[in-house]
Design a protein around this motif. Structure first.
Motif, mmCIF file in Angstrom:
data_model
loop_
_atom_site.group_PDB
_atom_site.id
_atom_site.type_symbol
_atom_site.label_atom_id
_atom_site.label_comp_id
_atom_site.label_asym_id
_atom_site.label_seq_id
_atom_site.Cartn_x
_atom_site.Cartn_y
_atom_site.Cartn_z
ATOM 1 N N ASN A 110 -11.704 9.084 -2.877
ATOM 2 C CA ASN A 110 -12.912 9.210 -3.835
ATOM 3 C C ASN A 110 -13.154 10.682 -3.683
ATOM 4 O O ASN A 110 -14.342 10.935 -3.048
ATOM 5 N N MET A 111 -12.572 11.407 -4.280
ATOM 6 C CA MET A 111 -12.845 12.845 -4.356
ATOM 7 C C MET A 111 -11.854 13.484 -5.320
ATOM 8 O O MET A 111 -11.011 13.034 -5.691
ATOM 9 N N PRO A 112 -12.665 14.712 -5.928
ATOM 10 C CA PRO A 112 -11.771 15.400 -6.972
ATOM 11 C C PRO A 112 -10.462 16.252 -6.218
ATOM 12 O O PRO A 112 -10.674 16.313 -4.832
ATOM 13 N N GLY A 113 -9.974 16.605 -6.906
ATOM 14 C CA GLY A 113 -8.624 17.471 -6.532
ATOM 15 C C GLY A 113 -7.463 17.063 -6.148
ATOM 16 O O GLY A 113 -7.201 15.998 -6.390
ATOM 17 N N PRO A 114 -6.526 17.793 -5.573
ATOM 18 C CA PRO A 114 -5.097 17.830 -5.366
ATOM 19 C C PRO A 114 -4.766 16.579 -4.492
ATOM 20 O O PRO A 114 -3.713 16.249 -4.535
ATOM 21 N N CYS B 121 -2.114 10.767 -3.737
ATOM 22 C CA CYS B 121 -1.057 10.998 -3.028
ATOM 23 C C CYS B 121 0.005 10.037 -3.140
ATOM 24 O O CYS B 121 -0.438 8.868 -2.829
ATOM 25 N N HIS B 122 1.378 10.243 -3.187
ATOM 26 C CA HIS B 122 2.363 9.079 -3.514
ATOM 27 C C HIS B 122 3.375 9.379 -2.351
ATOM 28 O O HIS B 122 3.911 10.880 -2.555
ATOM 29 N N GLY B 123 3.878 8.690 -1.482
ATOM 30 C CA GLY B 123 5.150 8.841 -0.652
ATOM 31 C C GLY B 123 4.329 9.294 0.819
ATOM 32 O O GLY B 123 3.240 9.774 0.950
ATOM 33 N N ARG B 124 5.212 8.864 1.779
ATOM 34 C CA ARG B 124 4.598 9.088 3.401
ATOM 35 C C ARG B 124 4.642 10.411 3.585
ATOM 36 O O ARG B 124 3.557 10.986 4.203
ATOM 37 N N GLU B 125 5.341 11.342 2.999
ATOM 38 C CA GLU B 125 5.220 12.918 3.187
ATOM 39 C C GLU B 125 3.869 13.442 2.663
ATOM 40 O O GLU B 125 3.242 14.225 3.235
ATOM 41 N N ALA B 126 3.663 12.965 1.314
ATOM 42 C CA ALA B 126 2.380 13.615 0.660
ATOM 43 C C ALA B 126 1.178 13.060 1.643
ATOM 44 O O ALA B 126 0.292 13.675 1.725
ATOM 45 N N VAL B 127 1.463 11.869 1.908
ATOM 46 C CA VAL B 127 -0.012 11.144 2.587
ATOM 47 C C VAL B 127 -0.005 11.977 3.934
ATOM 48 O O VAL B 127 -1.128 12.502 4.419
ATOM 49 N N ARG B 128 1.033 12.311 4.624
ATOM 50 C CA ARG B 128 0.993 13.055 5.940
ATOM 51 C C ARG B 128 0.454 14.287 5.865
ATOM 52 O O ARG B 128 -0.602 14.886 6.540
ATOM 53 N N GLU C 130 -0.408 0.809 0.224
ATOM 54 C CA GLU C 130 -1.524 1.437 -0.767
ATOM 55 C C GLU C 130 -2.755 1.394 0.364
ATOM 56 O O GLU C 130 -2.828 0.591 0.914
ATOM 57 N N GLU C 131 -3.101 2.638 0.324
ATOM 58 C CA GLU C 131 -4.542 2.777 0.879
ATOM 59 C C GLU C 131 -5.498 3.263 -0.117
ATOM 60 O O GLU C 131 -5.240 4.378 -0.809
ATOM 61 N N ARG C 132 -6.754 2.690 -0.031
ATOM 62 C CA ARG C 132 -7.901 3.212 -0.997
ATOM 63 C C ARG C 132 -8.993 3.405 -0.041
ATOM 64 O O ARG C 132 -9.415 2.746 0.518
ATOM 65 N N PHE C 133 -9.590 4.482 -0.335
ATOM 66 C CA PHE C 133 -10.817 4.940 0.413
ATOM 67 C C PHE C 133 -12.164 4.957 -0.318
ATOM 68 O O PHE C 133 -12.031 5.407 -1.464
ATOM 69 N N PHE C 134 -13.130 4.338 0.034
ATOM 70 C CA PHE C 134 -14.552 4.136 -0.400
ATOM 71 C C PHE C 134 -15.391 4.603 0.434
ATOM 72 O O PHE C 134 -15.463 4.397 1.439
ATOM 73 N N ASN D 204 3.116 3.201 7.707
ATOM 74 C CA ASN D 204 2.973 3.535 6.253
ATOM 75 C C ASN D 204 4.422 3.162 5.914
ATOM 76 O O ASN D 204 5.600 3.562 6.212
ATOM 77 N N ALA D 205 4.227 2.752 4.572
ATOM 78 C CA ALA D 205 5.671 2.712 3.872
ATOM 79 C C ALA D 205 6.049 3.999 3.361
ATOM 80 O O ALA D 205 5.492 4.808 3.026
ATOM 81 N N ASP D 206 7.602 3.881 3.068
ATOM 82 C CA ASP D 206 8.077 5.382 2.381
ATOM 83 C C ASP D 206 7.281 5.686 1.220
ATOM 84 O O ASP D 206 7.262 6.815 0.699
ATOM 85 N N ASP D 207 7.238 4.428 0.255
ATOM 86 C CA ASP D 207 6.552 4.829 -1.024
ATOM 87 C C ASP D 207 4.859 4.649 -0.949
ATOM 88 O O ASP D 207 4.491 4.155 -1.969
ATOM 89 N N ILE D 208 4.321 4.691 -0.025
ATOM 90 C CA ILE D 208 2.851 4.414 0.169
ATOM 91 C C ILE D 208 2.089 5.145 -1.010
ATOM 92 O O ILE D 208 2.636 6.498 -1.537
ATOM 93 N N ALA D 209 0.965 4.512 -1.656
ATOM 94 C CA ALA D 209 0.300 5.190 -2.446
ATOM 95 C C ALA D 209 -1.204 5.469 -1.759
ATOM 96 O O ALA D 209 -1.581 4.572 -1.250
ATOM 97 N N SER D 210 -1.870 6.457 -1.745
ATOM 98 C CA SER D 210 -3.070 6.987 -1.121
ATOM 99 C C SER D 210 -4.064 7.351 -2.313
ATOM 100 O O SER D 210 -3.763 8.392 -3.190
#
Length: 170
Positions: free
Chosen positions: A36-40, A44-51, A112-116, A27-33
């Motif tokens: 496919n769901m509502p909520g917080p 997510c942006h950034g390695r820590e948020a994705v973790r 970037e990671e996107r989930f379907f 994962n890159a430091d600036d990864i975007a995730s």
């Protein structure tokens, strides 16, 4: 590192059950995730948020089975198909889920990671821990994901129509 090598190494770690190692390594430091769901945790942006999103998901589910297929490559992207059999800890609901992750790679890192996914496929009737008298919905095994009846020959254009209806898997 090429996208192909990144994808192969990433999926190999997943198949070994080393999910955190895969994320830490690729994962890159600036990864975007994007989920496919509502909520917080939907974006997510950034390695820590994705973790943290991963920790949140693991804390909320009991995993009975997990598998991955792929990678499937296309340019600077690759896809991985995931299969989960989980129990949602909050509700006691058991789900079988299929999900596809689409990963975009730059300089050997996932940016970037996107989930379907397909939501709410149930493995078997379950009792709700809150009322114990309501069964969860059960997916009809004769219907495909879009609700098309697979038990009729007309729904299977590749099937020999003279053979008539076939038994659906149970």
């Amino acid at each position: 590192m090429t996208t192909e090598q990144t994808a192969k190494d990433f999926v190999a770690l997943l198949k070994e059950g080393k999910h955190e190692e895969a994320a830490n390594r690729f994962n890159a430091d600036d990864i975007a995730s994007y989920e496919n769901m509502p909520g917080p945790m939907a974006v997510c942006h950034g390695r820590e948020a994705v973790r943290q999103k991963g920790e949140w998901w693991v804390a909320g589910h009991e995993v009975h089975d997990f598998s991955s297929e792929g990678p499937y490559l296309n340019g600077d992207q690759y896809a991985v198909r995931f299969h989960f059999d989980v129990t949602v800890k909050e509700t006691g609901e058991r789900r079988v889920m299929d999900e596809v992750g689409l990963y975009t790679v730059r300089n050997g890192k996932v940016v970037e990671e996107r989930f379907f996914d397909e939501r709410l496929r149930f493995r078997r009737p379950l009792r709700s821990p809150r009322t114990n008298d309501q069964a969860a919905p059960v997916r009809d095994p004769c219907l495909n994901r879009s609700g098309m009846d697979l038990g009729s020959p007309g729904a299977r254009p590749w099937a020999d129509r003279r053979s008539g209806p076939r038994e659906c898997p149970g």
